[in-house]
Design a protein around this motif. Sequence first.
Motif, PDB file in Angstrom:
ATOM      1  N   ASP A 101       0.818  -1.092   0.120  1.00  0.00           N
ATOM      2  CA  ASP A 101      -0.051  -0.076   0.098  1.00  0.00           C
ATOM      3  C   ASP A 101       0.662   1.244  -0.050  1.00  0.00           C
ATOM      4  O   ASP A 101       1.699   1.172   0.683  1.00  0.00           O
ATOM      5  CB  ASP A 101      -1.006   0.018   1.137  1.00  0.00           C
ATOM      6  CG  ASP A 101      -2.152   1.232   0.927  1.00  0.00           C
ATOM      7  OD1 ASP A 101      -2.681   0.776   0.076  1.00  0.00           O
ATOM      8  OD2 ASP A 101      -2.033   1.973   1.837  1.00  0.00           O
ATOM      9  N   TYR A 196       3.766   8.649  -9.476  1.00  0.00           N
ATOM     10  CA  TYR A 196       2.386   7.612  -9.462  1.00  0.00           C
ATOM     11  C   TYR A 196       2.416   6.925 -10.965  1.00  0.00           C
ATOM     12  O   TYR A 196       2.376   7.909 -12.069  1.00  0.00           O
ATOM     13  CB  TYR A 196       1.283   8.237  -9.355  1.00  0.00           C
ATOM     14  CG  TYR A 196       0.093   7.293  -8.987  1.00  0.00           C
ATOM     15  CD1 TYR A 196      -0.273   6.904  -7.638  1.00  0.00           C
ATOM     16  CD2 TYR A 196      -0.753   7.004 -10.229  1.00  0.00           C
ATOM     17  CE1 TYR A 196      -1.113   6.046  -7.655  1.00  0.00           C
ATOM     18  CE2 TYR A 196      -1.625   5.971  -9.983  1.00  0.00           C
ATOM     19  CZ  TYR A 196      -2.031   5.473  -8.555  1.00  0.00           C
ATOM     20  OH  TYR A 196      -3.009   4.633  -8.295  1.00  0.00           O
ATOM     21  N   ILE A 219       2.249   3.057  -6.877  1.00  0.00           N
ATOM     22  CA  ILE A 219       0.703   3.329  -6.811  1.00  0.00           C
ATOM     23  C   ILE A 219       0.288   4.002  -5.190  1.00  0.00           C
ATOM     24  O   ILE A 219      -0.738   4.030  -4.699  1.00  0.00           O
ATOM     25  CB  ILE A 219       0.252   1.846  -6.600  1.00  0.00           C
ATOM     26  CG1 ILE A 219       0.502   1.054  -5.292  1.00  0.00           C
ATOM     27  CG2 ILE A 219       0.211   0.943  -7.720  1.00  0.00           C
ATOM     28  CD1 ILE A 219      -0.217   0.032  -4.667  1.00  0.00           C
ATOM     29  N   GLY A 220       1.359   4.855  -4.970  1.00  0.00           N
ATOM     30  CA  GLY A 220       1.161   5.809  -4.119  1.00  0.00           C
ATOM     31  C   GLY A 220       1.816   7.130  -4.051  1.00  0.00           C
ATOM     32  O   GLY A 220       2.159   7.496  -5.354  1.00  0.00           O
ATOM     33  N   ILE A 240      -4.011   1.370 -14.979  1.00  0.00           N
ATOM     34  CA  ILE A 240      -3.266   1.133 -13.767  1.00  0.00           C
ATOM     35  C   ILE A 240      -4.241   0.601 -12.610  1.00  0.00           C
ATOM     36  O   ILE A 240      -3.971   0.002 -11.548  1.00  0.00           O
ATOM     37  CB  ILE A 240      -2.402   2.396 -13.372  1.00  0.00           C
ATOM     38  CG1 ILE A 240      -1.700   1.797 -12.243  1.00  0.00           C
ATOM     39  CG2 ILE A 240      -3.420   3.488 -12.948  1.00  0.00           C
ATOM     40  CD1 ILE A 240      -0.563   3.037 -11.920  1.00  0.00           C
ATOM     41  N   GLU A 241      -5.513   0.863 -12.734  1.00  0.00           N
ATOM     42  CA  GLU A 241      -6.455   0.473 -11.809  1.00  0.00           C
ATOM     43  C   GLU A 241      -6.678  -0.851 -11.683  1.00  0.00           C
ATOM     44  O   GLU A 241      -6.935  -1.272 -10.481  1.00  0.00           O
ATOM     45  CB  GLU A 241      -7.807   1.297 -11.938  1.00  0.00           C
ATOM     46  CG  GLU A 241      -8.729   0.832 -13.232  1.00  0.00           C
ATOM     47  CD  GLU A 241      -8.425   1.372 -14.463  1.00  0.00           C
ATOM     48  OE1 GLU A 241      -7.067   1.974 -14.522  1.00  0.00           O
ATOM     49  OE2 GLU A 241      -8.832   1.274 -15.527  1.00  0.00           O
ATOM     50  N   SER A 244      -3.528  -1.089  -8.930  1.00  0.00           N
ATOM     51  CA  SER A 244      -3.490  -0.366  -7.972  1.00  0.00           C
ATOM     52  C   SER A 244      -4.649  -0.665  -6.752  1.00  0.00           C
ATOM     53  O   SER A 244      -4.794  -0.423  -5.740  1.00  0.00           O
ATOM     54  CB  SER A 244      -3.847   1.259  -8.228  1.00  0.00           C
ATOM     55  OG  SER A 244      -5.158   1.628  -8.988  1.00  0.00           O
ATOM     56  N   SER A 245      -5.814  -1.331  -7.531  1.00  0.00           N
ATOM     57  CA  SER A 245      -6.895  -1.894  -6.547  1.00  0.00           C
ATOM     58  C   SER A 245      -6.667  -3.330  -6.195  1.00  0.00           C
ATOM     59  O   SER A 245      -7.625  -3.665  -5.492  1.00  0.00           O
ATOM     60  CB  SER A 245      -8.191  -1.704  -7.400  1.00  0.00           C
ATOM     61  OG  SER A 245      -8.238  -2.373  -8.583  1.00  0.00           O
ATOM     62  N   LEU A 246      -5.565  -3.763  -6.603  1.00  0.00           N
ATOM     63  CA  LEU A 246      -5.303  -5.194  -6.014  1.00  0.00           C
ATOM     64  C   LEU A 246      -5.356  -5.283  -4.519  1.00  0.00           C
ATOM     65  O   LEU A 246      -4.830  -4.400  -3.657  1.00  0.00           O
ATOM     66  CB  LEU A 246      -4.075  -5.717  -6.545  1.00  0.00           C
ATOM     67  CG  LEU A 246      -4.409  -6.060  -8.060  1.00  0.00           C
ATOM     68  CD1 LEU A 246      -3.121  -6.573  -8.701  1.00  0.00           C
ATOM     69  CD2 LEU A 246      -5.246  -7.167  -8.436  1.00  0.00           C
ATOM     70  N   PRO A 247      -5.697  -6.581  -3.894  1.00  0.00           N
ATOM     71  CA  PRO A 247      -5.634  -6.549  -2.759  1.00  0.00           C
ATOM     72  C   PRO A 247      -4.247  -6.510  -2.303  1.00  0.00           C
ATOM     73  O   PRO A 247      -3.220  -6.843  -2.771  1.00  0.00           O
ATOM     74  CB  PRO A 247      -5.929  -7.885  -2.115  1.00  0.00           C
ATOM     75  CG  PRO A 247      -6.995  -8.449  -3.169  1.00  0.00           C
ATOM     76  CD  PRO A 247      -6.484  -7.615  -4.638  1.00  0.00           C
ATOM     77  N   ARG A 248      -3.722  -5.736  -0.963  1.00  0.00           N
ATOM     78  CA  ARG A 248      -2.453  -5.706  -0.362  1.00  0.00           C
ATOM     79  C   ARG A 248      -1.998  -7.131  -0.128  1.00  0.00           C
ATOM     80  O   ARG A 248      -2.644  -7.598   0.704  1.00  0.00           O
ATOM     81  CB  ARG A 248      -2.511  -4.700   0.390  1.00  0.00           C
ATOM     82  CG  ARG A 248      -2.410  -3.226  -0.151  1.00  0.00           C
ATOM     83  CD  ARG A 248      -3.621  -2.834  -1.100  1.00  0.00           C
ATOM     84  NE  ARG A 248      -3.386  -1.507  -1.460  1.00  0.00           N
ATOM     85  CZ  ARG A 248      -3.748  -1.087  -2.632  1.00  0.00           C
ATOM     86  NH1 ARG A 248      -4.410  -1.551  -3.601  1.00  0.00           N
ATOM     87  NH2 ARG A 248      -3.515   0.310  -2.798  1.00  0.00           N
TER      88      ARG A 248
END
Lengths: 329, 329
Positions: A101, A196, A219-220, A240-241, A244-248
């Motif tokens: 994250d 980013y 992604i940060g 990229i979403e 970036s939206s994958l589980p950490r």
Amino acid sequence: MRILFAATCALALATAAFAQEVEAPPPSPSEIVSLAPTDDWIAIDPENLVVMTLPPLEDGTERKVVMQLIGAPFSQGWVANIRTLARAKYWDGSQILRVQDNYVVQWGQPDPEMGVEPKPVPEGLKVMTEGEYTAGSPNWLTGPVLQAKRQPQVFEDWPAPMMTDAYADFASFRDGWPIAGVQGMHLARQWPVHCYGMVGVGRNMSPDTGDGSQLYTVIGHAPRHLDRNIAVVGRIVEGIEHLSSLPRGTGPLGFYEDESKRVPIVSVRMAADMPESERPRFEYLSTASESFARYADARANRRDPFFIQPAGGADVCNIPVPVRRTDAE
Amino acid sequence: MRILFAATCALALATAAFAQEVEAPPPSPSEIVSLAPTDDWIAIDPENLVVMTLPPLEDGTERKVVMQLIGAPFSQGWVANIRTLARAKYWDGSQILRVQDNYVVQWGQPDPEMGVEPKPVPEGLKVMTEGEYTAGSPNWLTGPVLQAKRQPQVFEDWPAPMMTDAYADFASFRDGWPIAGVQGMHLARQWPVHCYGMVGVGRNMSPDTGDGSQLYTVIGHAPRHLDRNIAVVGRIVEGIEHLSSLPRGTGPLGFYEDESKRVPIVSVRMAADMPESERPRFEYLSTASESFARYADARANRRDPFFIQPAGGADVCNIPVPVRRTDAE
């Protein structure tokens, strides 16, 4: 050295003229971009576009991630390796290994210590030195570096907005890429920066520089401390979403401890090798254009109606270079 | 005005001494934090901790998000409203409304234009002016502002590392919060800044300043152009991954077009109102401590083994204030 184009003044004039005619509010950064003339846009060579396909989501949503590779003089050995690896289908069947994250998503073949027999890399990969994380540049900046301000400014000898930077003598743009640079009596270097969505090359401890077989994207908040410590090879220009939206990951550094959580990579292809009809096409706004200077100024000084207090500056990673699709998709 | 503590020199000395004893590599930022004495940590008042519960994931993973509210002199009217709203259970049954990649996640009751009868806010909410986005401060900074460098420096009159900033005359920390400030002959203002994980108050067009009933948190590169344009009320100190990894909304600004995609909010509670046994406990590293100064210096000059080139500076949002849990969880 003289300021060629003071973006603030030019915009103020343009806005004043515009306001007299239609009494519209000052344009937003995206409105400035959408009004940029066709000539200010530069097509991205399909030899610099890489398409990574992930399996569709359960609801059928397709997941394609498109990366643009950086041009000369930056990271050219690694960029060549990425083309070689894609053409060898090296990444087909590889995985998303790590999602940390506010930091990075990393993908490639699992490391040997993950208990998997490593897939051999193709022959002919180049080996780079740490000196190649940056590129030399003419040592012309004595003037503007001393004068560099928070406000993006365009100088005669460097046709892109230039700002002060927390990590370097200046930050700016070069051929469509965010860069930073240092000046010195005998040393002037520039490098692409970790904003980013920028893509870098995973490596082991120095002096290893990585061969390009494991890549990551930011992604940060820009981890600019990685600049000059790792090769930056490109950026994600679409999708990229899906990363970036994958589980950490729950392991150290965001690695997935449970192997079943790793998203498999179906394929990675050069756009140039895809059939014409399937090839994605993109263009970027020339960072040497007046449209870009106006856009950068508007990002640093939001005057569109929501805003009551223009910032009076912006950092290079908060002025993302506009990139758009040009095919029907 | 005199530099009290040059973090770089102190660290170099400390490192040299350390190296002679054990020949260990220079400590990483996180190692410096883990070695900070207990006295450098400050407990967070449960009146400043808010717990938002989302439904568990399909695999049973619990989803709790903990927010720390900011202290005086910043945003105190909005902070009071958030306590009032939480105690009225206003957000129970509300939703995550918006997830925009590299920008924000926003939650609250849906807007009237979303076709839902709005839930009335509790009585007694305060109304704030735009002047309260920032706080006044003594105009003492003439010296250090002129001297502010990329390298975090600690000055006699301001006991936290101070750096140059792309958006303000300086950036620093105050009572555990990242801030920026401007100086002038008759005006000195400071404000909390929009770093990753910071929480702000959604509002309509000026002069509306928002009542706190819709909140957002930053899930991308610091959108510092929002500073001074919106109230910043706190930060997520745990569980931001439950927000940052949500699917991005496909409507304008990342709003969910399909209502079924909106994650419901089960409850939002003040930690102070929870039973002692369930109350989360956190502490932050005092930003006035020498440990923090060493940490900031190490973030700006990575010397741990992976790094070959210290940056020589860092922006305020790349020096996240260390916060840790102190209960068993």
